[in-house]
Structure formats: C-alpha cells, structure tokens
Design a protein around this motif. Structure first.
Motif, PDB file in Angstrom:
ATOM      1  N   SER A  17       0.766  -3.670   0.447  1.00 23.48           N
ATOM      2  CA  SER A  17       1.059  -4.580   1.431  1.00 23.48           C
ATOM      3  C   SER A  17       1.370  -5.809   0.914  1.00 23.48           C
ATOM      4  O   SER A  17       2.654  -6.407   0.951  1.00 23.48           O
ATOM      5  CB  SER A  17       0.365  -4.473   2.829  1.00 23.48           C
ATOM      6  N   VAL A  18       0.411  -6.185   0.157  1.00 29.08           N
ATOM      7  CA  VAL A  18       0.477  -7.769  -0.522  1.00 29.08           C
ATOM      8  C   VAL A  18       1.854  -7.515  -1.446  1.00 29.08           C
ATOM      9  O   VAL A  18       2.313  -8.512  -1.562  1.00 29.08           O
ATOM     10  CB  VAL A  18      -0.684  -8.107  -1.013  1.00 29.08           C
ATOM     11  N   GLY A  19       1.674  -6.481  -2.318  1.00 36.05           N
ATOM     12  CA  GLY A  19       2.855  -6.458  -3.243  1.00 36.05           C
ATOM     13  C   GLY A  19       4.205  -6.444  -2.506  1.00 36.05           C
ATOM     14  O   GLY A  19       5.208  -6.985  -2.993  1.00 36.05           O
ATOM     15  N   VAL A  20       4.464  -5.858  -1.402  1.00 41.39           N
ATOM     16  CA  VAL A  20       5.698  -5.895  -0.760  1.00 41.39           C
ATOM     17  C   VAL A  20       5.949  -7.373  -0.418  1.00 41.39           C
ATOM     18  O   VAL A  20       7.061  -7.695  -0.477  1.00 41.39           O
ATOM     19  CB  VAL A  20       5.650  -4.968   0.349  1.00 41.39           C
ATOM     20  N   LEU A  21       5.138  -8.056   0.303  1.00 40.01           N
ATOM     21  CA  LEU A  21       4.926  -9.302   0.742  1.00 40.01           C
ATOM     22  C   LEU A  21       5.498 -10.196  -0.463  1.00 40.01           C
ATOM     23  O   LEU A  21       6.231 -11.133  -0.256  1.00 40.01           O
ATOM     24  CB  LEU A  21       3.718  -9.791   1.213  1.00 40.01           C
ATOM     25  N   VAL A  22       4.846 -10.195  -1.796  1.00 43.67           N
ATOM     26  CA  VAL A  22       5.088 -10.969  -2.784  1.00 43.67           C
ATOM     27  C   VAL A  22       6.456 -10.578  -3.507  1.00 43.67           C
ATOM     28  O   VAL A  22       7.159 -11.561  -3.609  1.00 43.67           O
ATOM     29  CB  VAL A  22       4.073 -10.753  -3.701  1.00 43.67           C
ATOM     30  N   LEU A  23       6.613  -9.337  -3.879  1.00 42.88           N
ATOM     31  CA  LEU A  23       7.767  -8.931  -4.583  1.00 42.88           C
ATOM     32  C   LEU A  23       9.167  -9.129  -3.716  1.00 42.88           C
ATOM     33  O   LEU A  23      10.237  -9.675  -4.229  1.00 42.88           O
ATOM     34  CB  LEU A  23       7.670  -7.758  -5.306  1.00 42.88           C
ATOM     35  N   GLU A  24       9.043  -8.581  -2.586  1.00 43.47           N
ATOM     36  CA  GLU A  24      10.294  -8.480  -1.746  1.00 43.47           C
ATOM     37  C   GLU A  24      10.323  -9.712  -0.732  1.00 43.47           C
ATOM     38  O   GLU A  24      11.362  -9.765  -0.124  1.00 43.47           O
ATOM     39  CB  GLU A  24      10.479  -7.265  -1.154  1.00 43.47           C
ATOM     40  N   LYS A  25       9.398 -10.457  -0.477  1.00 41.16           N
ATOM     41  CA  LYS A  25       9.511 -11.559   0.254  1.00 41.16           C
ATOM     42  C   LYS A  25       9.482 -11.262   1.724  1.00 41.16           C
ATOM     43  O   LYS A  25      10.174 -11.917   2.553  1.00 41.16           O
ATOM     44  CB  LYS A  25      10.380 -12.553  -0.188  1.00 41.16           C
ATOM     45  N   ASP A  26       9.005 -10.093   2.012  1.00 38.75           N
ATOM     46  CA  ASP A  26       9.043  -9.574   3.274  1.00 38.75           C
ATOM     47  C   ASP A  26       7.710  -9.395   4.259  1.00 38.75           C
ATOM     48  O   ASP A  26       7.037  -8.532   3.984  1.00 38.75           O
ATOM     49  CB  ASP A  26       9.835  -8.173   3.237  1.00 38.75           C
ATOM     50  N   LEU A  27       7.457 -10.311   4.676  1.00 40.66           N
ATOM     51  CA  LEU A  27       6.298 -10.384   5.889  1.00 40.66           C
ATOM     52  C   LEU A  27       6.273  -9.472   6.844  1.00 40.66           C
ATOM     53  O   LEU A  27       5.349  -8.652   6.949  1.00 40.66           O
ATOM     54  CB  LEU A  27       6.167 -11.837   6.315  1.00 40.66           C
ATOM     55  N   GLY A  28       7.449  -9.013   7.206  1.00 41.27           N
ATOM     56  CA  GLY A  28       7.560  -7.952   8.504  1.00 41.27           C
ATOM     57  C   GLY A  28       7.178  -6.632   8.034  1.00 41.27           C
ATOM     58  O   GLY A  28       6.498  -5.952   8.563  1.00 41.27           O
ATOM     59  N   SER A  29       7.988  -6.223   6.927  1.00 36.00           N
ATOM     60  CA  SER A  29       7.791  -4.969   6.457  1.00 36.00           C
ATOM     61  C   SER A  29       5.872  -4.720   5.905  1.00 36.00           C
ATOM     62  O   SER A  29       5.461  -3.732   6.081  1.00 36.00           O
ATOM     63  CB  SER A  29       8.522  -4.492   5.247  1.00 36.00           C
ATOM     64  N   SER A  30       5.575  -5.803   5.177  1.00 38.11           N
ATOM     65  CA  SER A  30       4.144  -5.761   4.634  1.00 38.11           C
ATOM     66  C   SER A  30       3.094  -5.703   5.961  1.00 38.11           C
ATOM     67  O   SER A  30       2.306  -5.018   5.838  1.00 38.11           O
ATOM     68  CB  SER A  30       3.758  -6.920   4.256  1.00 38.11           C
ATOM     69  N   LEU A  31       3.423  -6.272   7.178  1.00 30.86           N
ATOM     70  CA  LEU A  31       2.719  -6.196   8.040  1.00 30.86           C
ATOM     71  C   LEU A  31       2.699  -4.908   8.743  1.00 30.86           C
ATOM     72  O   LEU A  31       1.771  -4.251   9.190  1.00 30.86           O
ATOM     73  CB  LEU A  31       3.059  -7.519   9.087  1.00 30.86           C
ATOM     74  N   LEU A  32       3.898  -4.398   9.047  1.00 31.16           N
ATOM     75  CA  LEU A  32       4.192  -3.133   9.597  1.00 31.16           C
ATOM     76  C   LEU A  32       3.493  -2.036   8.786  1.00 31.16           C
ATOM     77  O   LEU A  32       2.712  -1.149   9.334  1.00 31.16           O
ATOM     78  CB  LEU A  32       5.711  -2.875   9.749  1.00 31.16           C
ATOM     79  N   PHE A  33       3.771  -2.196   7.422  1.00 32.42           N
ATOM     80  CA  PHE A  33       2.977  -1.041   6.540  1.00 32.42           C
ATOM     81  C   PHE A  33       1.494  -0.933   6.793  1.00 32.42           C
ATOM     82  O   PHE A  33       0.966   0.203   6.878  1.00 32.42           O
ATOM     83  CB  PHE A  33       3.607  -0.929   5.287  1.00 32.42           C
ATOM     84  N   PHE A  34       0.999  -2.038   6.449  1.00 35.01           N
ATOM     85  CA  PHE A  34      -0.534  -2.263   6.736  1.00 35.01           C
ATOM     86  C   PHE A  34      -1.094  -1.982   7.916  1.00 35.01           C
ATOM     87  O   PHE A  34      -2.024  -1.159   8.334  1.00 35.01           O
ATOM     88  CB  PHE A  34      -1.001  -3.512   6.082  1.00 35.01           C
ATOM     89  N   GLY A  35      -0.477  -2.423   9.001  1.00 36.55           N
ATOM     90  CA  GLY A  35      -0.749  -2.263  10.338  1.00 36.55           C
ATOM     91  C   GLY A  35      -0.747  -0.810  10.976  1.00 36.55           C
ATOM     92  O   GLY A  35      -1.820  -0.397  11.381  1.00 36.55           O
ATOM     93  N   LEU A  36       0.350  -0.081  10.320  1.00 34.96           N
ATOM     94  CA  LEU A  36       0.368   1.071  10.800  1.00 34.96           C
ATOM     95  C   LEU A  36      -0.786   2.147   9.992  1.00 34.96           C
ATOM     96  O   LEU A  36      -1.422   3.084  10.776  1.00 34.96           O
ATOM     97  CB  LEU A  36       2.054   1.789  10.109  1.00 34.96           C
TER      98      LEU A  36
END
Length: 460
Positions: free
Chosen positions: A227-246
């Motif tokens: 999830s941190v990788g998605v946040l850093v590489l894609e600059k996408d806070l929403g998908s990172s939060l959704l993926f990890f929260g799920l």
C-alpha cells in the motif's frame, strides 16, 4: 424442530420488482425536474434515457428470477436507484455546460451502465457457485497486484492531476484499481480462510491488548509495504487507503482480533506520516486539507474550496435540482459529484443518499452473516467493506475529514471503470446471497425418486 422447505421459503423477487418500479419512478421524476428547472420543459432525451434505463433494469430483474431467485431483494433496487440518480446529475451538468446530444455525458454513462449491467448478468449466469472462486486464490492475488501496478508500465500508464492511476489504449482510458479491489477481495478471502487459525493464535498481552505472535505479522507487513508502494509510486492516497483498509477489515472478520485493527491503524499512520515528510504531492494534499482557504492552498488548487462553498450554498434543503451552479466546481460529475448533489438537494438529500449506501453495505454484511461457508463470509464482508471504505474516502475527502483523493463515488460518479467494477461487485454479492438464502433440503423428507425405485425393486 422445523425445517426450511422450498415451498415455504420466500424468494423476494416480487418485492424486488416493486422496489425497482419505485426506483425507476424516482429517477424519471428527478430527470423531468431537472429539465423543467433548466429549460422550462420536459427534456426530449427522456424517452431515450428512459427506455435504455428501463431495459437495463428489466433485463437484470429477469436474470435474477431465472438464475438467482433466492438472492437479497434489496441489493439490486438500491444499486439501480444510485446509478439512475447519477445519470440525473450528469444530465444536469450536461445542460449547465451546454453539451448537445452528441456530446452528452449522460448518454455515455447510460452506455457504460448497460455494458456494466451486461457483465454483471454474465457473472450471474456463468458463476453458478461463488465457492469456485476459491480455486483461483493465488491467481487472483497475482492478477490483482498486476492491475495495481499496471499504470506504472511506460507507454501504458498516464498521469492525470498528479496521480498515475490510469492506463490509456488509443482513445480509451481505464482505471485498473477499480477492478483490482474485487480481485484482491477474492484473494484475501481465499488466503485468510486457509490461514486464519494461525493468525488467531494469541501472543503477548501489552497494555490490555493481546497482540499476535511476531511470526504471524508477515501478511499485514507485506500488505502495508504494498500500500505504501502504491502511495509512493502512483501518488494515489485513495487506492492505498482502500487496499490496506480492505485487508485489515477482512483480517479482523477472519480472526475477530481487535489487535489487528490497532496494528493496521498504527502502520498506516506511520506510512502516511513518512510519506508526508518525503513526498511533495502528499504535502500538497495535506495543505489543501488543513488550510483549504489559505492563499498558498488556493494557488495550488481551489477545487476543494469551490466544492465546500457549493455545499454551503445548498444549506439544509438545497437550491433544488437544476437550480444551483454545480458546474463551477471542477470534475463535478466524477470526483466531486457529492458536492454537486449537496448544493441542489441539500444536507438532507445527501444524508438520504448516504443512507442508501449504508443500507447496501448492511445487506452485504447480512449476506456475509448468512453465508454457509467461510470463503463466502469473508468475500461478502470484503466486498461490503470495499464499498464502505470507498464511500468514506470520497465523502471524507470532499468534506475535509481526510485529505482529498482521486476515487469516485460508487454508481453515482461518471466513468466506465467505476460502473464496471461496482456492478460486478453487486453480482457477486447477489450470487453469495442466493446461495445463503437458498433452502437446505430436508434430509428427513421423503424422496419421490428413491421411493419409486424401491417400489420397482419390490415389484421385481
């Protein structure tokens, strides 16, 4: 002791039909209201939109009667109503922006609604038993992670407004993260069914909280790093939060250990704090969140400020459909469709919309409770939680509860990716619900076929 028989079991399809008629009527009245308010006449596109929308609804309902007769009767009407209200607001923005019939975003949304509903119908027809999906647990995991990373492929992924979450193939663009949430829910459900006994083993007790063993922390650490990788590489806070929260939500359902939730919140807090220190795009999002109306924030983006002012002008009851100015907010038909509704139907109307989502999530969780197998319970709860988390991320972002993200509101927002994913999600919930509500044959009931065979043997 009473047993459930097929004769006494209530299928609920007539209830579903009545609710669908009510949902279509609400959508039609709202569509007419917009036309009268903006142009002073019933919109000429009502016939085309109405026939298409009724056709989609009728096809889905007939499929339910034939392929999933025992499914929950509320899920389909709620999704239909939300999809229809999204069409109404997109049509209202078409009128506000002067788009003609050839450029109509509402007609395009109707087309995507038909495609999405068609795929959902295909899922109901092809997938006779949701438990088949458990065979593809690790294949689903690999496919889900590949979808999340697909926007990073050079020449395929595109960056829009600071986030790299889209892929483009010719004139078409797609957001693979929307599909990834469903595929990853299948993976998480299959994985946690196999490992929940080990993950439930208690470790040390610290400050009144029973923590898991250190060797069992691996799965949540891997999910956190991804999830941190998605946040850093894609600059996408929403998908990172959704993926990890799920993952954390499904982990809690599987183990019933609150310590996993505490660990998950701690890890996400650490990841967000480090990202805010190191990455400028996260710092901009935090600035817009904490100090929306400052000069520095407005110079960066005034989108959130416009959305907040639009909702404020709507007040409690709103300006009325077609009588506000939601087009003055950027992406009013997609990321900011909730402020668009908030301006014209007010706080009361937005609460009504959110209650529809609450009811949809509740029916999903009820389906999870009623499922007879562990995989079905986890999958249904994961799908329901994904809708809940996405709604929280979107509504929380536009109301300054959390930093703004690039996710769209399920069923309401304009976009084919979101519709395809969420209608497929509904189809999976309906399939699990049909299996959960289907009556179990009474083992003590007489079997006419067996009796007939016995009589033949006796005659011989």
């Amino acid at each position: 002791m009473t047993t459930v028989s097929a004769v006494s079991s209530r299928k609920g399809r007539n209830v579903e039909l009545g609710l669908l008629v009510f949902a279509v009527a609400i959508v039609a009245l709202a569509y007419i209201n917009v036309g009268v308010a903006v142009e002073g006449a019933i919109p000429p596109s009502l016939v085309a939109i109405g026939i298409g929308f009724v056709g989609i609804t009728a096809a889905f309902h007939v499929t339910m009667r034939l392929r999933a007769p025992y499914a929950d009767p509320l899920i389909l009407p709620i999704a239909t109503l939300l999809n229809g209200l999204g069409l109404v607001m997109i049509h209202r923005l078409d009128l506000a922006n002067g788009r003609d019939l050839g450029e109509s975003m509402a007609l395009r949304q109707l087309m995507w609604s038909a495609i999405a509903a068609g795929i959902a119908i295909a899922v109901l027809i092809i997938l006779r038993d949701h438990r088949i999906l458990r065979r593809y647990t690790y294949l689903a995991g690999a496919f889900g992670f590949a979808l999340l990373l697909l926007p990073l492929v050079p020449g395929l992924g595109v960056e829009n407004y600071g986030s790299r979450i889209w892929i483009a193939i010719g004139p078409f663009s797609f957001q693979p993260g929307e599909v990834a949430k469903i595929v990853l829910a299948v993976f998480f459900a299959g994985y946690l069914v196999q490992t929940r006994d080990a993950l439930s083993v208690a470790g040390r007790k610290i400050l009144g909280l029973t923590l898991p063993r250190a060797r069992d922390l691996g799965p949540i650490l891997v999910a956190w790093m991804l999830s941190v990788g998605v946040l850093v590489l894609e600059k996408d806070l929403g998908s990172s939060l959704l993926f990890f929260g799920l993952f954390v939500a499904m982990l809690y359902v599987a183990t019933e250990r609150t310590s996993w939730v505490a660990i998950g919140l701690l890890l996400f807090g650490i990841g967000a704090w480090v990202a805010n220190l190191l990455f400028s795009h996260v710092q901009r999002r935090v600035l817009l969140w904490l100090d929306t109306f400052s000069r520095e924030a407005l110079d960066t983006s005034d989108q959130l400020a416009r959305g907040l002012m639009g909702m404020a002008s709507g007040g409690m009851l709103g300006t009325g459909l077609g009588r506000g100015r939601p087009q003055e907010t950027y992406f009013a038909e997609s990321d900011f469709i909730i402020p668009s509704f908030g301006e014209e139907i007010g706080l009361v109307g937005v609460f009504a919309l959110l209650l529809l989502y609450v009811l949809l999530i509740e029916r999903g969780l009820r389906t999870a409770i009623g499922a007879r197998d562990g995989f079905g319970k986890l999958l249904a709860s994961g799908l329901a939680f994904s809708v809940a988390l996405q709604c929280f991320v979107v509504v929380g972002g536009v109301t300054r509860v959390i930093p703004l993200t690039g996710l769209t509101m399920p069923f309401l927002s304009q976009g084919g990716s979101s519709l395809l994913a969420n209608w497929t999600l509904v189809a999976l919930l309906l399939r699990i619900s049909d299996h959960a509500r289907r009556p179990v044959p009474d083992p003590e009931a007489p079997n006419p076929v067996a009796n007939e065979q016995t009589q033949v043997v006796k005659l011989r």
